[in-house]
Write a protein that holds these residues in place. Sequence first.
Motif, PDB file in Angstrom:
ATOM      1  N   MET A   1      31.402  34.951  50.500  1.00 21.29           N
ATOM      2  CA  MET A   1      32.515  35.531  49.779  1.00 21.29           C
ATOM      3  C   MET A   1      31.994  36.039  48.445  1.00 21.29           C
ATOM      4  N   LEU A   2      32.386  37.264  48.089  1.00 18.21           N
ATOM      5  CA  LEU A   2      32.082  37.815  46.782  1.00 18.21           C
ATOM      6  C   LEU A   2      33.393  37.943  46.028  1.00 18.21           C
ATOM      7  N   GLU A   3      33.419  37.381  44.825  1.00 18.59           N
ATOM      8  CA  GLU A   3      34.594  37.456  43.970  1.00 18.59           C
ATOM      9  C   GLU A   3      34.241  38.276  42.740  1.00 18.59           C
ATOM     10  N   LEU A   4      35.111  39.241  42.397  1.00 22.59           N
ATOM     11  CA  LEU A   4      34.923  40.081  41.227  1.00 22.59           C
ATOM     12  C   LEU A   4      36.093  39.896  40.271  1.00 22.59           C
ATOM     13  N   THR A   5      35.799  39.906  38.988  1.00 19.79           N
ATOM     14  CA  THR A   5      36.806  39.868  37.939  1.00 19.79           C
ATOM     15  C   THR A   5      36.480  40.988  36.968  1.00 19.79           C
ATOM     16  N   MET A   6      37.451  41.857  36.679  1.00 22.39           N
ATOM     17  CA  MET A   6      37.207  43.000  35.806  1.00 22.39           C
ATOM     18  C   MET A   6      38.099  42.939  34.579  1.00 22.39           C
ATOM     19  N   ALA A   7      37.504  43.233  33.419  1.00 28.40           N
ATOM     20  CA  ALA A   7      38.248  43.376  32.169  1.00 28.40           C
ATOM     21  C   ALA A   7      37.813  44.667  31.506  1.00 28.40           C
ATOM     22  N   CYS A   8      38.762  45.426  30.995  1.00 26.87           N
ATOM     23  CA  CYS A   8      38.481  46.655  30.252  1.00 26.87           C
ATOM     24  C   CYS A   8      38.581  46.322  28.774  1.00 26.87           C
ATOM     25  N   VAL A   9      37.542  46.643  28.011  1.00 21.07           N
ATOM     26  CA  VAL A   9      37.460  46.218  26.620  1.00 21.07           C
ATOM     27  C   VAL A   9      37.195  47.426  25.727  1.00 21.07           C
ATOM     28  N   SER A  10      37.998  47.571  24.675  1.00 21.08           N
ATOM     29  CA  SER A  10      37.726  48.586  23.660  1.00 21.08           C
ATOM     30  C   SER A  10      37.314  47.874  22.388  1.00 21.08           C
ATOM     31  N   GLY A  11      36.820  48.610  21.406  1.00 19.10           N
ATOM     32  CA  GLY A  11      36.304  48.009  20.177  1.00 19.10           C
ATOM     33  C   GLY A  11      37.251  47.020  19.529  1.00 19.10           C
ATOM     34  N   ALA A  12      38.534  47.334  19.490  1.00 18.93           N
ATOM     35  CA  ALA A  12      39.517  46.465  18.841  1.00 18.93           C
ATOM     36  C   ALA A  12      39.797  45.203  19.643  1.00 18.93           C
ATOM     37  N   ASP A  13      39.501  45.234  20.937  1.00 16.45           N
ATOM     38  CA  ASP A  13      39.818  44.110  21.816  1.00 16.45           C
ATOM     39  C   ASP A  13      38.583  43.338  22.261  1.00 16.45           C
ATOM     40  N   ALA A  14      37.505  43.390  21.519  1.00 16.88           N
ATOM     41  CA  ALA A  14      36.220  42.861  21.972  1.00 16.88           C
ATOM     42  C   ALA A  14      36.302  41.449  22.549  1.00 16.88           C
ATOM     43  N   GLY A  15      37.161  40.597  22.028  1.00 17.45           N
ATOM     44  CA  GLY A  15      37.251  39.231  22.523  1.00 17.45           C
ATOM     45  C   GLY A  15      38.368  39.001  23.522  1.00 17.45           C
ATOM     46  N   ALA A  16      39.127  40.028  23.840  1.00 15.77           N
ATOM     47  CA  ALA A  16      40.307  39.858  24.690  1.00 15.77           C
ATOM     48  C   ALA A  16      39.943  39.785  26.168  1.00 15.77           C
ATOM     49  N   THR A  17      40.699  38.997  26.903  1.00 15.16           N
ATOM     50  CA  THR A  17      40.527  38.928  28.352  1.00 15.16           C
ATOM     51  C   THR A  17      41.838  39.197  29.072  1.00 15.16           C
ATOM     52  N   ALA A  18      42.860  39.591  28.339  1.00 10.67           N
ATOM     53  CA  ALA A  18      44.153  39.896  28.953  1.00 10.67           C
ATOM     54  C   ALA A  18      44.006  41.107  29.859  1.00 10.67           C
ATOM     55  N   GLY A  19      44.811  41.161  30.896  1.00  8.42           N
ATOM     56  CA  GLY A  19      44.778  42.292  31.803  1.00  8.42           C
ATOM     57  C   GLY A  19      43.631  42.266  32.781  1.00  8.42           C
ATOM     58  N   MET A  20      43.079  41.109  33.053  1.00  8.37           N
ATOM     59  CA  MET A  20      41.967  41.018  33.994  1.00  8.37           C
ATOM     60  C   MET A  20      42.466  41.296  35.409  1.00  8.37           C
ATOM     61  N   LEU A  21      41.642  41.972  36.173  1.00  8.31           N
ATOM     62  CA  LEU A  21      41.928  42.245  37.574  1.00  8.31           C
ATOM     63  C   LEU A  21      40.925  41.496  38.427  1.00  8.31           C
ATOM     64  N   MET A  22      41.340  41.100  39.621  1.00 10.58           N
ATOM     65  CA  MET A  22      40.458  40.347  40.510  1.00 10.58           C
ATOM     66  C   MET A  22      40.466  40.965  41.897  1.00 10.58           C
ATOM     67  N   ALA A  23      39.336  40.833  42.594  1.00 11.54           N
ATOM     68  CA  ALA A  23      39.223  41.275  43.979  1.00 11.54           C
ATOM     69  C   ALA A  23      38.184  40.393  44.652  1.00 11.54           C
ATOM     70  N   ASP A  24      38.301  40.226  45.961  1.00 12.70           N
ATOM     71  CA  ASP A  24      37.284  39.474  46.699  1.00 12.70           C
ATOM     72  C   ASP A  24      37.162  40.028  48.104  1.00 12.70           C
ATOM     73  N   ALA A  25      36.037  39.689  48.735  1.00  9.11           N
ATOM     74  CA  ALA A  25      35.789  40.102  50.117  1.00  9.11           C
ATOM     75  C   ALA A  25      34.853  39.079  50.745  1.00  9.11           C
ATOM     76  N   PRO A  26      35.000  38.840  52.050  1.00  7.73           N
ATOM     77  CA  PRO A  26      34.101  37.911  52.733  1.00  7.73           C
ATOM     78  C   PRO A  26      32.691  38.503  52.814  1.00  7.73           C
TER      79      PRO A  26
END
Length: 130
Positions: A1-26
Motif C-alpha cells: 500500500m502506498l499512502e500519499l499526503t499533500m499540502a500546498c504551502v505559500s510563503g505566508a503559510d510555511a508552517g500550516a498543514t490545514a487543507g491536507m489531501l490524502m490518497a492511497d493505492a494497493p
Amino acid sequence: MLELTMACVSGADAGATAGMLMADAPSAPGAVLRVGRDRGVCRLVPPDDWLFVSRTHLEFRCGADGVWLLSWLRGSHPEPASEVRLTVGGVTSPLEYGGSAPLPRDGSGDVVILDRAGPRSVNVGFYQES
C-alpha cells in the motif's frame, strides 16, 4: 500500500498543514496515483491557479515487483516552471525533468514541487508498506 499526503504551502503559510489531501493505492502491479491540476486523472490536486504545477505533474506507479516508481512527467513546455526534490532517509536529491526514481519498500519520504518564481510549494509525503 502506498499512502500519499499533500499540502500546498505559500510563503505566508510555511508552517500550516490545514487543507491536507490524502490518497492511497494497493501495491499491485500497474496501480497509479497522480499529482497535478487535471482533476480528471489526478488524485491529488493543488489550487487551479498554481500554474507551476503541470496538469499531470507527478506519477507514482507500482511495478511488477511491487516497488513504486516516482516519475516527473514532461509537460508541454521544454523547460519546467518548477523543481522537484525527493527526500528519503534525510537525504534530499533533485529529480530531473522527465526523470524517475524508485521509492523505498517499507519506507517513507517527501516529494516537493517548488515554484521557481516564488515561495510556494506542493509537499507530498509518502509512506509505503508491504
